[in-house]
Scaffold this active site. Structure first.
Site, PDB file in Angstrom:
ATOM      1  N   SER A   1       0.777  -1.220  -0.071  1.00 30.39           N
ATOM      2  CA  SER A   1       0.101  -0.066   0.080  1.00 30.39           C
ATOM      3  C   SER A   1       0.914   1.470  -0.079  1.00 30.39           C
ATOM      4  O   SER A   1       1.858   1.435  -0.868  1.00 30.39           O
ATOM      5  CB  SER A   1      -0.818   0.088   1.218  1.00 30.39           C
ATOM      6  OG  SER A   1      -1.760   1.031   1.198  1.00 30.39           O
TER       7      SER A   1
ATOM      8  N   ASP B   1      -2.614   6.215  -4.053  1.00 31.82           N
ATOM      9  CA  ASP B   1      -1.537   5.480  -3.448  1.00 31.82           C
ATOM     10  C   ASP B   1      -0.997   4.290  -4.434  1.00 31.82           C
ATOM     11  O   ASP B   1      -1.539   4.094  -5.321  1.00 31.82           O
ATOM     12  CB  ASP B   1      -1.863   5.012  -2.020  1.00 31.82           C
ATOM     13  CG  ASP B   1      -2.713   3.798  -1.996  1.00 31.82           C
ATOM     14  OD1 ASP B   1      -3.375   3.478  -2.907  1.00 31.82           O
ATOM     15  OD2 ASP B   1      -2.584   3.119  -0.932  1.00 31.82           O
TER      16      ASP B   1
ATOM     17  N   ASP C   1      -0.848   1.257  -4.697  1.00 27.96           N
ATOM     18  CA  ASP C   1      -1.760   0.013  -5.173  1.00 27.96           C
ATOM     19  C   ASP C   1      -3.143   0.547  -5.517  1.00 27.96           C
ATOM     20  O   ASP C   1      -3.867  -0.358  -5.990  1.00 27.96           O
ATOM     21  CB  ASP C   1      -1.931  -1.131  -4.440  1.00 27.96           C
ATOM     22  CG  ASP C   1      -2.490  -0.741  -3.079  1.00 27.96           C
ATOM     23  OD1 ASP C   1      -2.345   0.248  -2.603  1.00 27.96           O
ATOM     24  OD2 ASP C   1      -3.085  -1.788  -2.517  1.00 27.96           O
TER      25      ASP C   1
ATOM     26  N   ASP D   1      -5.802   2.032  -3.997  1.00 28.67           N
ATOM     27  CA  ASP D   1      -6.988   1.341  -3.143  1.00 28.67           C
ATOM     28  C   ASP D   1      -7.319   2.917  -2.356  1.00 28.67           C
ATOM     29  O   ASP D   1      -8.345   2.588  -1.921  1.00 28.67           O
ATOM     30  CB  ASP D   1      -6.751   0.219  -2.500  1.00 28.67           C
ATOM     31  CG  ASP D   1      -5.829   0.321  -1.176  1.00 28.67           C
ATOM     32  OD1 ASP D   1      -4.958   1.276  -1.247  1.00 28.67           O
ATOM     33  OD2 ASP D   1      -5.723  -0.714  -0.644  1.00 28.67           O
TER      34      ASP D   1
END
Length: 586
Positions: free
Chosen positions: A166, A323, A325, A327
């Protein structure tokens, strides 16, 4: 005298505990050096720390555990690190779990982000699955985490894996596991996978075949762009953009912060008719070092420094950032003084919730059994908004997996129609196509809302002011303390125990009305080490150890009749609570 004896006993026990963990760590360290399954490069890395007992202890005193985001840790050799052996072991356990539950030949979908060794870890997982007769559907390039959630459902896979950490610093990577519904594993499911992992006696138990063999057997399948197209189509179905024309002069600045959001976010904005999307060139391409930012976290203003400069140059209506990834989504808008200000996750959530519900009401598509789901540390402002439209509001523990779990439940029972889910940490989802937070749909919806309100002669700041005037001046804050390694874990535990054993009766001049100790499994929620203190004036604060980082997080929320009064109350609350937190030692 008794107090002194108790303290001496505590010191002896603590020293004994330290010695035990050091012995365990050293045994594990030696076992890795002697293991024929460990490659020579890894052993060289371990030999380099032979004279550093503290480093050996930190790398080997425990195994990485599943938290709110699965496995996550610093990249490197050791049981308390993320590496190909830990990935392989986790995947072997997952393969056993999947095979035990599957009828026909099972499949697992795999995606990865732009971090160091993400492609290598993804391929390692695929080859372990293939060796176990489990087909691995793998994206050939980096993809957003929410697209993996969608792909599990779209491909009817039994599970999913995302290699990501993340918004953690560059030295981290991680391993998220998803169930057949597309949601992250909840504790009961995760415990089954962990149980399978624990059964593995050694790395010898990990099966693995080579890439060519896996491809020839049809057990390693590389996904094509049809999944990308289906993903964008699915999330665009929650849009109301077909009902109005995006103003020609509407300008968006976007930064993917060197991660996976670049292509899908632009595709989603194009799908709703946004013509002018200016990507921050310095942050457009994948970069595992995230070279232009201190932290690739859209919660922090520093991450938007280059985007704000670009926005000021072109007069952008809104800035969005995702961010690594993709999400989590952060948004930046012009405030009352004409300066660009970062919206909090709670503010963006309130705006998106109000936009969706008001548009549904205008289109007469608002279901009578609609539900909005948020977490226990998320602002009550979104709840007030949803309730004003006659919608049910439900709370879950922190972690979007719990929101996804309720979505799956309601899809099965029909009790509620899911409309929107969000958490204060910049995670949002609208629509039923996935079971995880999605920065792509959030970027699309907040830009669509900004475009819609602009067509009506309003800015998002003006809309937010109207919401405050109607529902109250909700203001929130988050304070955290990073505490690394074994000693950090001990201090976090000590802080939680201190607040649990000696709850305050008054904070910042306000009486504490109630302590909600979620470790007791209250409100029908799973047990979790979280303490929430409700105050007489409607304010609250909450202590929670992070499930993905070596941190303790403290959440605060107040509501007053004016912004100034809310700011003063919040400042006093934060100051008094954190003063006590900082006094507590391990």
């Amino acid at each position: 005298m008794l107090g002194l004896l108790s303290k001496l006993n505590w010191i002896r026990e603590r020293k004994s505990g330290m010695a035990e963990t050091q012995i365990v760590a050293m045994d594990q360290y030696r076992a890795w050096l002697a293991d024929p399954n460990i490659d020579e490069a890894t052993k060289e890395e371990l030999r380099a720390i032979a004279d550093d007992p503290q480093e050996i202890e930190d790398r080997f005193f425990r195994e990485l555990a599943f938290g709110t985001g699965g496995l996550r840790g610093v990249i490197g050799a050791g049981t308390n690190r993320i590496n190909r052996y830990i990935v392989g072991k986790a995947t072997q356990g997952l393969a056993h779990y999947v095979l035990r539950a599957a009828g026909e030949q099972p499949a697992v979908a795999i995606a990865y982000d732009s971090r160091h060794q993400s492609p290598e870890f993804a391929l390692e997982a695929a080859l372990v699955l293939a060796a176990n007769g489990v087909r691995a559907y793998v994206f050939p390039e980096l993809r957003p985490t929410p697209e993996l959630s969608f792909a599990v459902r779209h491909l009817k896979a039994m599970a999913g894996i995302v290699i990501t950490a993340s918004h953690n610093p560059p030295e981290y990577n991680g391993y998220k596991v998803y169930g057949a519904d597309g949601g992250q594993l909840v504790p009961a499911e995760a415990e089954q996978v962990i149980g399978e992992i624990r059964k593995l006696p050694s790395f010898d138990a990990i099966k693995r075949i080579e890439r060519q063999e896996a491809e020839q057997q049809g057990l390693l399948v590389w996904l094509d762009e049809s999944v990308d197209e289906a993903f964008i189509q699915a999330l665009s179905e929650v849009s109301f953009s077909s009902k109005f024309t995006v103003p020609d002069d509407f300008q968006v600045v976007f930064t993917p912060l060197h991660g996976t959001g670049n292509k899908p976010v632009r595709d989603a904005l194009q799908a709703i008719g946004v013509k002018h999307v200016h990507v921050v060139a310095e942050q457009e391409l994948p970069d595992p070092n995230f070279s232009t930012v201190t932290s690739p976290n859209p919660e922090e203003r520093d991450a938007f420094k280059l985007a704000i400069q670009k926005a000021e140059a072109i007069g952008a209506d809104i800035i969005i950032g995702t961010d690594p990834d993709a999400d989590r989504m952060g948004a930046v808008v012009l405030d009352r003084s004409g300066q660009y200000a970062v919206l909090t996750g709670n503010q963006s959530g309130a705006i998106i919730a109000h936009y969706l519900l008001s548009r549904m009401k205008a289109e007469d598509t608002l279901p009578a059994n609609g539900v909005v789901i948020k977490t226990i540390v998320t602002s009550e402002m979104g709840a007030r908004i949803a309730e004003s439209f006659g919608m049910t509001v439900l709370n879950t523990l922190t972690g979007f997996k719990y929101i996804g779990e309720r979505m799956t439940e309601f899809a099965r029972t029909g009790k509620h129609t899911f409309l929107f889910g969000y958490e204060e940490s910049y995670g949002y989802l609208a629509g039923d196509y996935a079971r995880d937070k999605d920065a792509v749909v959030a970027s699309m919806l907040i830009c669509e809302a900004a475009a819609w309100y602009k067509s009506q002669g309003q800015s998002l700041t003006e809309v937010l002011d109207e919401l405050y005037a109607q529902f109250g001046y909700f203001l929130e804050a988050l304070a955290s303390r990073t505490m690394k390694g074994k000693t950090g874990m001990e201090r976090i535990a000590a802080i939680m125990e201190d607040w649990r054993a000696q709850p305050p009766t008054e904070i910042a001049g306000v009486k504490v009305q109630q302590l909600l100790d979620y470790s007791e499994g209250i409100d029908g929620l799973p047990s979790e080490n979280v303490l929430k203190y409700m105050l007489d004036d409607g304010s609250w604060f909450c202590l929670r150890p992070s499930g993905t980082e070596p941190k303790i997080k403290v959440y605060f929320a107040v509501c007053r009749d004016s912004g100034e009064a809310s700011q003063q109350a919040l400042q006093a609350l934060v100051q008094e609570v954190m003063a006590r937190v900082d006094e507590i030692e391990a």
